[in-house]
Motif scaffolding. Structure first.
Motif, short mmCIF file in Angstrom:
data_model
loop_
_atom_site.label_atom_id
_atom_site.label_comp_id
_atom_site.label_asym_id
_atom_site.label_seq_id
_atom_site.Cartn_x
_atom_site.Cartn_y
_atom_site.Cartn_z
N VAL A 1 -1.47 -5.47 -2.62
CA VAL A 1 -2.74 -4.73 -3.81
C VAL A 1 -1.89 -4.94 -4.64
CG1 VAL A 1 -3.74 -3.51 -0.99
CG2 VAL A 1 -2.15 -2.05 -2.87
N GLU A 2 -3.35 -5.25 -5.22
CA GLU A 2 -3.52 -5.14 -6.43
C GLU A 2 -3.72 -3.64 -7.37
OE1 GLU A 2 -2.16 -7.34 -9.17
OE2 GLU A 2 -1.98 -8.56 -7.63
N LYS A 3 -4.39 -2.74 -6.82
CA LYS A 3 -5.41 -1.43 -7.38
C LYS A 3 -5.49 -0.61 -5.59
CE LYS A 3 -5.95 -1.92 -11.69
NZ LYS A 3 -5.56 -0.50 -12.70
N GLU A 4 -5.10 0.42 -6.12
CA GLU A 4 -5.23 1.45 -4.90
C GLU A 4 -5.75 2.96 -5.07
OE1 GLU A 4 -2.94 3.42 -1.04
OE2 GLU A 4 -2.06 1.46 -2.13
N ILE A 5 -7.21 3.23 -4.99
CA ILE A 5 -7.47 4.63 -5.34
C ILE A 5 -6.73 5.97 -3.92
CG2 ILE A 5 -8.81 6.49 -5.16
CD1 ILE A 5 -11.25 3.95 -5.47
N TYR B 1 -1.61 10.58 -5.80
CA TYR B 1 -0.35 10.26 -5.97
C TYR B 1 0.05 11.85 -7.05
CZ TYR B 1 -0.34 8.89 -10.71
OH TYR B 1 -0.27 8.53 -11.81
N SER B 2 -0.80 12.76 -7.15
CA SER B 2 -0.05 13.33 -7.41
C SER B 2 1.76 14.21 -6.62
CB SER B 2 -1.13 14.14 -8.31
OG SER B 2 -1.60 15.20 -6.88
N LEU B 3 0.53 14.89 -5.99
CA LEU B 3 2.03 15.69 -4.98
C LEU B 3 3.22 15.22 -4.65
CD1 LEU B 3 -0.45 18.01 -2.73
CD2 LEU B 3 0.56 18.29 -5.07
N GLU B 4 3.32 13.55 -5.20
CA GLU B 4 4.48 12.49 -4.52
C GLU B 4 5.03 12.88 -5.77
OE1 GLU B 4 2.53 10.18 -2.77
OE2 GLU B 4 1.85 10.42 -0.61
N ARG B 5 5.03 12.63 -7.13
CA ARG B 5 5.88 12.42 -7.85
C ARG B 5 6.79 13.54 -7.61
NH1 ARG B 5 1.84 15.21 -12.20
NH2 ARG B 5 1.32 16.01 -11.05
N LYS C 1 0.93 -1.19 -0.40
CA LYS C 1 -0.14 -0.10 -0.09
C LYS C 1 1.11 0.71 0.05
CE LYS C 1 -3.87 -2.17 2.49
NZ LYS C 1 -5.14 -2.00 3.68
N ARG C 2 0.37 2.24 -0.45
CA ARG C 2 1.20 3.18 -0.58
C ARG C 2 1.82 3.88 0.79
NH1 ARG C 2 4.89 5.69 -4.62
NH2 ARG C 2 4.59 7.75 -4.20
N HIS C 3 1.24 4.26 1.29
CA HIS C 3 1.46 4.77 2.61
C HIS C 3 3.26 3.88 3.09
CE1 HIS C 3 1.71 6.35 6.70
NE2 HIS C 3 1.65 5.15 7.23
N THR C 4 2.70 2.15 2.98
CA THR C 4 3.28 1.63 3.56
C THR C 4 4.46 1.59 2.51
OG1 THR C 4 1.57 -0.01 4.48
CG2 THR C 4 4.16 -1.17 4.56
N TYR C 5 4.76 1.50 1.29
CA TYR C 5 5.46 1.89 1.16
C TYR C 5 6.90 2.95 1.55
CZ TYR C 5 7.99 2.67 -3.53
OH TYR C 5 9.55 3.49 -4.30
N LEU C 6 6.43 4.01 1.07
CA LEU C 6 6.91 5.38 0.94
C LEU C 6 7.62 5.66 2.40
CD1 LEU C 6 3.47 7.48 0.00
CD2 LEU C 6 5.95 7.40 -1.19
N GLY C 7 6.98 4.88 3.63
CA GLY C 7 7.69 4.08 4.64
C GLY C 7 8.73 3.84 5.16
N VAL C 8 8.76 2.66 3.95
CA VAL C 8 9.75 1.52 4.03
C VAL C 8 10.48 2.43 3.27
CG1 VAL C 8 10.33 -0.65 2.84
CG2 VAL C 8 8.33 -0.41 4.09
N MET C 9 10.40 2.52 1.40
CA MET C 9 11.56 3.65 1.27
C MET C 9 12.06 4.71 2.08
SD MET C 9 11.85 2.39 -1.77
CE MET C 9 13.09 3.38 -2.12
N SER C 10 11.61 5.24 2.43
CA SER C 10 12.67 6.74 3.74
C SER C 10 13.27 5.78 4.44
CB SER C 10 11.18 6.72 4.06
OG SER C 10 11.65 7.84 5.40
#
Length: 560
Positions: free
Chosen positions: A332-336, A339-343, A145-154
């Motif tokens: 997850v396969e899909k997630e609404i 992400y526009s401000l995270e590009r 999930k995006r929130h988890t991904y961002l935390g892991v990448m950090s």
């Protein structure tokens, strides 16, 4: 996360410099791009990274993005590669060359490869097991999930940065390795603080103070304190690490490891690591020499009958904990998700006042916000751009006329001040039809000391009718509260002007010492103003009238 069709497909390529040796005849394909060796007959530490970038359709006009370029992708991929395969990889040749070289650090007096094994070796051969691990990790990482991904990448970036700092600062490297785990603990451990988590010394004092209070009041105080303070960070770091240790850490992964830590020693060693991190951050205290020994790659050492993790041991632990955490998270396969401000390269900045200050919106806090925005336009007009145009506030202030008595006190004062300032600065023909009657009724609300009264008196060159001590207290209170919620902050021009206005009151009353103090305060509030600094020098030599506008707005700018 795409909600629309793919509009652009871009084939991107870049060069990574690494000590990882790939098979020359094989392309390593992952979910986040591919790696292949360069066609070089000799030894080369350069590999090609390539990927297909997909850009979601976003319509036409401003804001359309066609590509990020390869830079943000190659930076992230190099961090993942370094982390996953315990090697060195970077798009920077200079960094890679320094980390893999024989240059000793200025403060460490060691080469990185003397401190940890494999990571900084000249050659790290990528075998089938390594490839399998990399592909599996990246596939799972991409599916988070995006929130988890961002935390892991950090966390991964912090880990890799920590490893790179081994070249020049052991204490910072150790701190960053601890932080790479701690960041995940803070964001994902689901911790709910209890009163027992609170610092024991503080807890006893507070419990003693509350001993005679009603139980409901006591619980409310304790709950409030828990909400505003971080509790037991060391315990959370330790517990999170232990929860993300799998059996393999003490078994298969200990092959060829010198003095791996035992399960019983690990909790205390984690507490010691966190303590070392805290002592470095707060006191710049050096690590015990045993933790940075360069004559072996031991993972543990004993210091004063306590077991500690060396940098070698802490690096393996951090990689294991972060990896284990990643693999336990659902895909997850899909997630609404917007992400526009995270590009990459997209920044969120406050809009200039001309885009919002005149809108007829009277929400709570609008008064201070719009007053601050309009004052910034006036300041710009006076000092920076004499041809600047200030926003017509007629529509907004018409709404204020109708609803002024419905506004909260703070907003009411700010809107009254804004109303008076606007109608006082526009030409007679531009003044609002009801301005005279409105100002007659409401200007008396600015007769009491307030930040709004200070700025209105300044701009219309009126000396407040308050006692000079009250005037001083009002000014100091403005500076204390100007950044609080629902308060406003004046531009430096007007802040210095308000101080100089008070300085003149002191001077004219014969209190030359206080006048000098106020002039000094004005200079220190507006240090870039050359003429104000010169005025301070002149005033201390010769007592004369303090005219804030004449001092702060040069005559040549006034004449424009």
């Amino acid at each position: 996360m795409f909600q629309r069709n793919v509009e652009y497909r871009n084939n991107l390529r870049g060069i990574l410099y690494t000590n990882l040796i790939l098979s020359r005849d094989k392309k390593l394909v992952t979910e986040a791009g591919s790696l292949l060796s360069t066609s070089n007959l000799g030894q080369s530490n350069a590999v090609v990274y390539e990927l297909e970038e997909l850009i979601e359709a976003s319509g036409q006009g401003a804001g359309v993005l066609t590509s990020h370029g390869v830079d943000p992708y190659i930076l992230d991929f190099s961090a993942i590669l370094s982390f996953a395969l315990n090697c060195t990889a970077s798009p920077s040749y200079t960094l890679t060359d320094r980390l893999l070289g024989e240059q000793r650090g200025i403060s460490t007096h060691s080469t990185p490869k003397q401190v940890v094994k494999r990571v900084f070796d000249k050659d790290v051969y990528c075998n089938d097991k390594d490839e399998e691990h990399l592909l599996k990790l990246i596939k799972h990482l991409i599916g988070l999930k995006r929130h988890t991904y961002l935390g892991v990448m950090s966390s991964i970036r912090t880990y890799v940065t920590g490893m790179q700092r081994i070249a020049d600062d052991f204490e910072l490297a150790y701190t960053l390795l601890v932080a790479s785990i701690e960041s995940l603990a803070q964001n994902f451990d689901g911790h709910k603080a209890s009163w027992l988590d609170y610092d024991q010394r503080k807890r006893r004092l507070i419990d003693s103070a509350l001993s005679d209070a009603d139980e409901a009041v006591s619980e409310k105080v304790r709950s409030t304190l828990l909400d505003i303070e971080h509790t037991s960070l060391s315990r959370r770091f330790r517990d999170f690490s232990l929860e993300n240790i799998s059996p393999s850490y003490f078994r298969e992964e200990t092959e060829n490891v010198l003095n791996p830590i035992s399960k019983n020693d690990l909790p205390k060693a984690l507490s010691n690591a966190y303590q070392a991190r805290s002592q470095y951050i707060h006191n710049l205290r050096k690590l015990p020499d045993q933790l940075t020994t360069t004559n072996s790659h031991t993972e543990t050492c004993r210091i004063n009958k306590k077991t500690w993790l060396t940098i070698q041991g802490l690096s393996r632990l951090a990689r294991h904990v972060i990896t284990d955490f990643i693999m336990r998270q659902p895909n997850v396969e899909k997630e609404i998700y917007d992400y526009s401000l995270e590009r990459a390269g997209v920044l969120q900045m406050p809009m200039a006042p001309q885009y919002w200050v005149g809108r007829p919106s009277l929400y709570q806090g609008a008064g201070s916000m719009k007053l601050e925005g309009f004052l910034s336009q006036l300041s710009n007009l006076m000092t920076t751009d004499p041809k600047a145009v200030v926003t017509d506030l007629t529509e907004l202030l018409t709404a204020v006329e109708e609803k002024v008595n419905e506004l909260k006190k703070g907003d009411k004062l700010s809107f009254i001040a804004l109303y008076i300032i606007f109608n006082g600065f526009v030409s007679q023909s531009q003044r609002m039809e009801n301005s005279d009657s409105f100002i007659t009724v409401y200007e008396k609300q600015l007769s009491s000391p307030s930040a709004e009264a200070l700025i209105v008196n300044l701009l219309f060159n009126k000396v407040p009718g308050w006692d000079i001590k009250i005037h001083y207290d009002c000014l100091i209170n403005y500076f204390k509260e100007r950044d609080n919620k629902l308060k406003f902050r004046c531009p430096k021009l007007f802040e210095a002007g308000m101080i100089l206005q008070l300085a003149e009151r002191y001077r004219s009353s014969g209190d030359y010492h206080s006048a000098i103090e106020m002039v000094e305060m004005a200079v220190e509030s507006y240090p870039e103003h050359t003429l104000l600094r010169q005025f301070e020098i002149n005033f201390k030599l010769d007592d004369h009238v303090i005219d804030w506008f004449e001092i702060l707005v040069p005559k040549e700018e006034q004449s424009d």
